[in-house]
Design a protein around this motif. Structure first.
Motif, short mmCIF file in Angstrom:
data_model
loop_
_atom_site.label_atom_id
_atom_site.label_comp_id
_atom_site.label_asym_id
_atom_site.label_seq_id
_atom_site.Cartn_x
_atom_site.Cartn_y
_atom_site.Cartn_z
N ASP A 36 -3.79 1.49 2.41
CA ASP A 36 -4.11 0.31 3.20
C ASP A 36 -4.96 -0.60 2.32
O ASP A 36 -5.03 -0.38 1.11
CB ASP A 36 -4.79 0.68 4.53
N ASP A 73 -0.95 -6.56 -1.77
CA ASP A 73 0.35 -6.67 -1.11
C ASP A 73 0.22 -7.24 0.29
O ASP A 73 1.04 -8.05 0.72
CB ASP A 73 1.03 -5.30 -1.00
N PHE A 74 -0.80 -6.80 1.01
CA PHE A 74 -0.96 -7.25 2.39
C PHE A 74 -1.28 -8.75 2.45
O PHE A 74 -0.79 -9.45 3.32
CB PHE A 74 -2.02 -6.42 3.10
N SER A 77 1.94 -10.51 1.63
CA SER A 77 2.84 -10.45 2.78
C SER A 77 2.51 -11.55 3.78
O SER A 77 3.40 -12.21 4.32
CB SER A 77 2.76 -9.09 3.47
N ARG A 90 8.28 -10.21 9.38
CA ARG A 90 7.50 -9.29 8.54
C ARG A 90 8.11 -9.23 7.14
O ARG A 90 9.27 -9.56 6.95
CB ARG A 90 7.45 -7.90 9.15
N TYR A 93 9.46 -4.67 2.37
CA TYR A 93 9.22 -3.91 1.14
C TYR A 93 9.32 -4.80 -0.08
O TYR A 93 9.88 -5.89 -0.03
CB TYR A 93 10.19 -2.72 1.03
N ARG A 105 7.33 -0.34 -2.60
CA ARG A 105 6.18 -0.44 -1.70
C ARG A 105 6.71 -0.92 -0.36
O ARG A 105 7.29 -2.00 -0.26
CB ARG A 105 5.13 -1.37 -2.28
N TYR A 107 5.96 -1.68 3.74
CA TYR A 107 4.87 -2.10 4.60
C TYR A 107 5.20 -1.83 6.06
O TYR A 107 6.22 -2.29 6.55
CB TYR A 107 4.58 -3.60 4.41
N ASP A 110 -0.27 -2.45 9.16
CA ASP A 110 -1.41 -2.52 8.24
C ASP A 110 -1.43 -1.39 7.23
O ASP A 110 -2.43 -1.21 6.53
CB ASP A 110 -2.71 -2.52 9.03
N ASP A 111 -0.36 -0.62 7.16
CA ASP A 111 -0.28 0.50 6.24
C ASP A 111 0.84 0.26 5.22
O ASP A 111 1.78 -0.48 5.49
CB ASP A 111 0.03 1.80 6.99
N GLY A 112 0.71 0.90 4.08
CA GLY A 112 1.74 0.79 3.06
C GLY A 112 2.10 2.16 2.51
O GLY A 112 1.31 3.11 2.59
#
Length: 142
Positions: A36, A73-74, A77, A90, A93, A105, A107, A110-112
């Protein structure tokens, strides 16, 4: 012997997802981590990956260095969803292909998931298997 840990970060069953990914890849699963914005946790590291490092500490230090970048990444995104492509629901990946390794990666809210595989491994079957395992709702592009 591969190193394994149980999931502690993800809001979903990352252990089940790891097993699904291992069953899906045609070659070896090199590394599977959950992460995360704050932390990461390796759930699977194969023997070949472990042998690349002088010690467990050296491997974890390298993983930490990687994580200091993938947490972005977040943020990226959000940039893609909210600014560049506002019709997107959304970002699912991102794949980075190198000469010796491919990193996927994925997604989930909120987790990856950070998945390292062989460079010629196709990613769409892996993503499809993850979606099926999590009963991921389809978006307008699925």
């Amino acid at each position: 012997m591969p190193a394994t840990n149980r999931s502690k970060l993800a809001a979903f069953d990352a252990d089940a997802v790891r097993r699904t990914v291992q069953d899906t890849v045609s070659g070896p699963l090199l590394t599977f981590c959950e992460y995360d914005t704050e932390s990461f946790r390796p759930l699977y590291v194969d023997d070949r990956t472990i042998s690349m490092y002088d010690s467990r500490d050296a491997m974890l230090e390298h993983f930490e260095r990687i994580h200091t970048h993938v947490h972005m990444d977040f943020m990226q995104s959000e940039l893609f969803k909210n600014t560049l492509f506002p019709d997107a629901e959304r970002v699912e990946y991102v794949t980075t292909a190198m000469d010796f390794l491919k990193v996927l990666r994925v997604y989930i809210d909120d987790d990856g998931l950070f998945i390292a595989i062989e460079p010629d491994e196709p990613v769409v079957p892996i993503v499809d298997a993850i979606k099926a395992t999590l009963e991921w709702p389809p978006n307008q592009n699925s």
